[in-house]
Scaffold this motif. Structure first.
Motif, mmCIF file in Angstrom:
data_model
loop_
_atom_site.group_PDB
_atom_site.id
_atom_site.type_symbol
_atom_site.label_atom_id
_atom_site.label_comp_id
_atom_site.label_asym_id
_atom_site.label_seq_id
_atom_site.Cartn_x
_atom_site.Cartn_y
_atom_site.Cartn_z
ATOM 1 N N ASN A 17 0.805 -1.211 0.000
ATOM 2 C CA ASN A 17 0.000 0.000 0.000
ATOM 3 C C ASN A 17 0.842 1.267 0.000
ATOM 4 N N SER A 18 2.118 1.141 -0.324
ATOM 5 C CA SER A 18 2.989 2.310 -0.255
ATOM 6 C C SER A 18 2.775 3.285 -1.409
ATOM 7 N N ASN A 19 2.195 2.831 -2.520
ATOM 8 C CA ASN A 19 1.933 3.707 -3.653
ATOM 9 C C ASN A 19 0.695 4.541 -3.331
ATOM 10 N N THR A 20 0.872 5.852 -3.214
ATOM 11 C CA THR A 20 -0.242 6.717 -2.841
ATOM 12 C C THR A 20 -0.840 7.481 -4.022
ATOM 13 N N SER A 21 -0.528 7.056 -5.233
ATOM 14 C CA SER A 21 -1.141 7.717 -6.388
ATOM 15 C C SER A 21 -2.644 7.451 -6.385
ATOM 16 N N ARG A 22 -3.380 8.339 -6.975
ATOM 17 C CA ARG A 22 -4.837 8.187 -7.036
ATOM 18 C C ARG A 22 -5.222 6.865 -7.678
ATOM 19 N N ASN A 23 -4.579 6.522 -8.784
ATOM 20 C CA ASN A 23 -4.901 5.280 -9.484
ATOM 21 C C ASN A 23 -4.647 4.056 -8.609
ATOM 22 N N ALA A 24 -3.517 4.043 -7.919
ATOM 23 C CA ALA A 24 -3.191 2.905 -7.049
ATOM 24 C C ALA A 24 -4.194 2.795 -5.907
ATOM 25 N N GLN A 25 -4.585 3.915 -5.318
ATOM 26 C CA GLN A 25 -5.567 3.898 -4.238
ATOM 27 C C GLN A 25 -6.916 3.402 -4.737
ATOM 28 N N ASN A 26 -7.341 3.880 -5.907
ATOM 29 C CA ASN A 26 -8.614 3.444 -6.471
ATOM 30 C C ASN A 26 -8.606 1.950 -6.752
ATOM 31 N N THR A 27 -7.497 1.454 -7.264
ATOM 32 C CA THR A 27 -7.373 0.026 -7.567
ATOM 33 C C THR A 27 -7.468 -0.797 -6.284
#
Length: 99
Positions: A17-27
């Motif tokens: 969960n370290s990727n805080t980009s919008r796309n990563a969070q949405n995924t």
């Protein structure tokens, strides 16, 4: 002051969960919602998403059908919170909704 630690069984989740980009969070959120309802506090704590409502809005704008219920919860410090959102995925984009 004692530093908070992540339980061993959740460490692998937190590392992914370290990727805080919008796309990563949405995924992450969409994938987790396939397994059942989830509340705002859990989204923040387990998925590393600071603005759950914004991500829910993104998913809805992408075609996900999500209902919101409000509940009263007690946090890990014993504080009562009224109106906490619990989100339930009812249909994914382009999925037919049962009549």
């Amino acid at each position: 002051m004692k530093k908070a630690t992540i339980p061993k069984e959740k460490r692998s989740l937190s590392q992914s969960n370290s990727n805080t980009s919008r796309n990563a969070q949405n995924t992450r959120l969409a994938k987790r919602m396939e397994h059942g309802s989830i509340d705002t506090f859990t989204i923040m704590r387990e998925l590393n998403i600071c603005r759950p409502g914004a991500r829910i809005c993104d998913l809805r704008n992408s075609g996900y059908k999500i209902i919101t219920n409000r509940i009263t919860m007690t946090d890990e410090w014993g504080r009562i919170h009224r109106g906490v959102a619990v989100y339930t995925l009812t249909a994914e984009p382009d999925a037919k909704v049962a009549a």
